[in-house]
Design a protein around this motif. Structure first.
Motif, PDB file in Angstrom:
ATOM      1  N   PHE A  77      -7.615  11.560   5.294  1.00 66.67           N
ATOM      2  CA  PHE A  77      -6.673  12.011   4.280  1.00 66.67           C
ATOM      3  C   PHE A  77      -6.161  10.823   3.495  1.00 66.67           C
ATOM      4  N   CYS A  78      -6.011  10.996   2.195  1.00 71.14           N
ATOM      5  CA  CYS A  78      -5.415   9.983   1.330  1.00 71.14           C
ATOM      6  C   CYS A  78      -4.681  10.718   0.223  1.00 71.14           C
ATOM      7  N   ASP A  79      -3.397  10.419   0.059  1.00 72.79           N
ATOM      8  CA  ASP A  79      -2.630  11.045  -1.009  1.00 72.79           C
ATOM      9  C   ASP A  79      -2.351  10.021  -2.102  1.00 72.79           C
ATOM     10  N   SER A  80      -1.437  10.353  -3.016  1.00 76.93           N
ATOM     11  CA  SER A  80      -1.159   9.456  -4.138  1.00 76.93           C
ATOM     12  C   SER A  80      -0.593   8.121  -3.677  1.00 76.93           C
ATOM     13  N   ARG A  81       0.147   8.102  -2.579  1.00 77.84           N
ATOM     14  CA  ARG A  81       0.666   6.835  -2.062  1.00 77.84           C
ATOM     15  C   ARG A  81      -0.472   5.978  -1.511  1.00 77.84           C
ATOM     16  N   GLY A  82      -1.429   6.604  -0.867  1.00 79.33           N
ATOM     17  CA  GLY A  82      -2.600   5.878  -0.400  1.00 79.33           C
ATOM     18  C   GLY A  82      -3.406   5.330  -1.562  1.00 79.33           C
ATOM     19  N   LEU A  83      -3.539   6.133  -2.608  1.00 83.06           N
ATOM     20  CA  LEU A  83      -4.236   5.676  -3.811  1.00 83.06           C
ATOM     21  C   LEU A  83      -3.517   4.481  -4.425  1.00 83.06           C
ATOM     22  N   SER A  84      -2.192   4.509  -4.418  1.00 80.60           N
ATOM     23  CA  SER A  84      -1.420   3.372  -4.929  1.00 80.60           C
ATOM     24  C   SER A  84      -1.692   2.111  -4.118  1.00 80.60           C
ATOM     25  N   CYS A  85      -1.865   2.265  -2.815  1.00 82.08           N
ATOM     26  CA  CYS A  85      -2.219   1.117  -1.961  1.00 82.08           C
ATOM     27  C   CYS A  85      -3.562   0.530  -2.380  1.00 82.08           C
ATOM     28  N   LEU A  86      -4.522   1.396  -2.607  1.00 78.78           N
ATOM     29  CA  LEU A  86      -5.852   0.931  -3.009  1.00 78.78           C
ATOM     30  C   LEU A  86      -5.800   0.246  -4.373  1.00 78.78           C
ATOM     31  N   LEU A  87      -5.015   0.799  -5.285  1.00 79.65           N
ATOM     32  CA  LEU A  87      -4.859   0.164  -6.596  1.00 79.65           C
ATOM     33  C   LEU A  87      -4.206  -1.209  -6.475  1.00 79.65           C
ATOM     34  N   ALA A  88      -3.223  -1.334  -5.592  1.00 77.50           N
ATOM     35  CA  ALA A  88      -2.571  -2.631  -5.369  1.00 77.50           C
ATOM     36  C   ALA A  88      -3.557  -3.647  -4.792  1.00 77.50           C
ATOM     37  N   LEU A  89      -4.403  -3.205  -3.870  1.00 75.75           N
ATOM     38  CA  LEU A  89      -5.420  -4.107  -3.303  1.00 75.75           C
ATOM     39  C   LEU A  89      -6.449  -4.507  -4.351  1.00 75.75           C
ATOM     40  N   GLU A  90      -6.838  -3.561  -5.191  1.00 75.73           N
ATOM     41  CA  GLU A  90      -7.782  -3.865  -6.274  1.00 75.73           C
ATOM     42  C   GLU A  90      -7.197  -4.952  -7.173  1.00 75.73           C
ATOM     43  N   TRP A  91      -5.925  -4.800  -7.537  1.00 79.82           N
ATOM     44  CA  TRP A  91      -5.253  -5.781  -8.385  1.00 79.82           C
ATOM     45  C   TRP A  91      -5.201  -7.143  -7.693  1.00 79.82           C
ATOM     46  N   LEU A  92      -4.843  -7.166  -6.410  1.00 77.33           N
ATOM     47  CA  LEU A  92      -4.737  -8.422  -5.679  1.00 77.33           C
ATOM     48  C   LEU A  92      -6.082  -9.137  -5.591  1.00 77.33           C
ATOM     49  N   CYS A  93      -7.129  -8.411  -5.257  1.00 73.88           N
ATOM     50  CA  CYS A  93      -8.461  -9.024  -5.159  1.00 73.88           C
ATOM     51  C   CYS A  93      -8.918  -9.565  -6.512  1.00 73.88           C
ATOM     52  N   ARG A  94      -8.707  -8.818  -7.568  1.00 73.72           N
ATOM     53  CA  ARG A  94      -9.090  -9.281  -8.904  1.00 73.72           C
ATOM     54  C   ARG A  94      -8.290 -10.510  -9.315  1.00 73.72           C
ATOM     55  N   ARG A  95      -7.028 -10.536  -8.955  1.00 72.40           N
ATOM     56  CA  ARG A  95      -6.179 -11.690  -9.270  1.00 72.40           C
ATOM     57  C   ARG A  95      -6.716 -12.961  -8.616  1.00 72.40           C
ATOM     58  N   LEU A  96      -7.341 -12.805  -7.462  1.00 71.40           N
ATOM     59  CA  LEU A  96      -7.926 -13.934  -6.741  1.00 71.40           C
ATOM     60  C   LEU A  96      -9.399 -14.136  -7.096  1.00 71.40           C
ATOM     61  N   GLU A  97      -9.844 -13.498  -8.193  1.00 73.30           N
ATOM     62  CA  GLU A  97     -11.230 -13.557  -8.658  1.00 73.30           C
ATOM     63  C   GLU A  97     -12.204 -12.997  -7.633  1.00 73.30           C
ATOM     64  N   GLY A  98     -11.766 -11.973  -6.940  1.00 74.24           N
ATOM     65  CA  GLY A  98     -12.603 -11.260  -5.979  1.00 74.24           C
ATOM     66  C   GLY A  98     -12.716  -9.811  -6.393  1.00 74.24           C
ATOM     67  N   ARG A  99     -13.049  -8.964  -5.433  1.00 72.18           N
ATOM     68  CA  ARG A  99     -13.210  -7.538  -5.713  1.00 72.18           C
ATOM     69  C   ARG A  99     -12.869  -6.718  -4.489  1.00 72.18           C
ATOM     70  N   LEU A 100     -12.358  -5.522  -4.742  1.00 69.46           N
ATOM     71  CA  LEU A 100     -12.219  -4.509  -3.706  1.00 69.46           C
ATOM     72  C   LEU A 100     -13.392  -3.556  -3.884  1.00 69.46           C
ATOM     73  N   LEU A 101     -14.142  -3.345  -2.808  1.00 72.90           N
ATOM     74  CA  LEU A 101     -15.309  -2.469  -2.874  1.00 72.90           C
ATOM     75  C   LEU A 101     -15.110  -1.335  -1.868  1.00 72.90           C
ATOM     76  N   LEU A 102     -15.213  -0.105  -2.337  1.00 72.46           N
ATOM     77  CA  LEU A 102     -15.034   1.063  -1.478  1.00 72.46           C
ATOM     78  C   LEU A 102     -16.397   1.605  -1.083  1.00 72.46           C
ATOM     79  N   ALA A 103     -16.585   1.825   0.208  1.00 74.25           N
ATOM     80  CA  ALA A 103     -17.878   2.290   0.719  1.00 74.25           C
ATOM     81  C   ALA A 103     -17.707   3.589   1.502  1.00 74.25           C
ATOM     82  N   SER A 104     -18.715   4.428   1.426  1.00 71.17           N
ATOM     83  CA  SER A 104     -18.793   5.659   2.216  1.00 71.17           C
ATOM     84  C   SER A 104     -17.607   6.585   1.990  1.00 71.17           C
ATOM     85  N   LEU A 105     -17.331   6.860   0.733  1.00 68.90           N
ATOM     86  CA  LEU A 105     -16.236   7.769   0.397  1.00 68.90           C
ATOM     87  C   LEU A 105     -16.599   9.193   0.781  1.00 68.90           C
ATOM     88  N   GLY A 106     -15.655   9.880   1.368  1.00 71.42           N
ATOM     89  CA  GLY A 106     -15.852  11.286   1.686  1.00 71.42           C
ATOM     90  C   GLY A 106     -15.593  12.146   0.457  1.00 71.42           C
TER      91      GLY A 106
END
Length: 171
Positions: free
Chosen positions: A96-125
């Protein structure tokens, strides 16, 4: 194995294994169990499957929502702060993932990009895919059918070996 104790977060000590000359495989689990006003138990487990110098693969299982977001963000931030600017999240067991979980993923995406990296999501249900499509945020994330496919998008010098080597113990 995570220890669950009446609403407390417990971190299992990581076990290091690997061959001589190879980077060690680190397995660590963070589990969160919350008993609320209902009889329903909400839990989240984040397991570090592989950690190299700049890349980590985390297996996320359970429910990512308002009640588990802080534990998830704390664990993910500590991994990124340790220098893992490429973060692969294996979402196979995310129930389960709701809007708060999605916000967490967006925050991680921003953090990784800020460090010139990437957040990669695998095996999405199917549910996670519906959430991303329904919120029009699918294009924000790099999504892959498997962890192996996600790791192929990580630069060669930062990519860990996949699948991880077994520690050689029977059990």
């Amino acid at each position: 194995m995570p220890v669950r104790d009446g609403g407390r977060v417990r971190i299992a000590r990581p076990a290091r294994c690997g061959c001589a000359g190879a980077a060690p495989v680190v397995r660590a689990t963070v589990a969160l169990r919350l008993d609320g006003m209902s009889s329903e138990m909400r839990s989240l487990a984040v397991t570090a499957v592989v950690q190299e110098e700049e890349c980590a693969v985390l297996r996320v299982s359970g429910e990512l929502d308002l009640r588990t977001e802080q534990a998830f963000l704390a664990e993910a931030r500590s991994i990124v702060s340790a220098g893992h600017r490429f973060l692969v999240l294996d979402l196979t067991a995310l129930r389960f993932c709701d809007s708060r979980g999605l916000s967490c993923l967006l925050a991680l995406e921003w953090l990784c990009r800020r460090l010139e990296g990437r957040l990669l999501l695998a095996s999405l249900g199917v549910r996670m895919l519906r959430l991303l499509v329904g919120t029009q945020s699918l294009g924000v994330f790099s999504c892959y059918p498997t962890v192996g496919h996600a790791l192929a998008a990580v630069p060669d010098g930062s990519r860990p070996a996949w699948p991880p080597e077994q520690d050689g113990t029977a059990g």
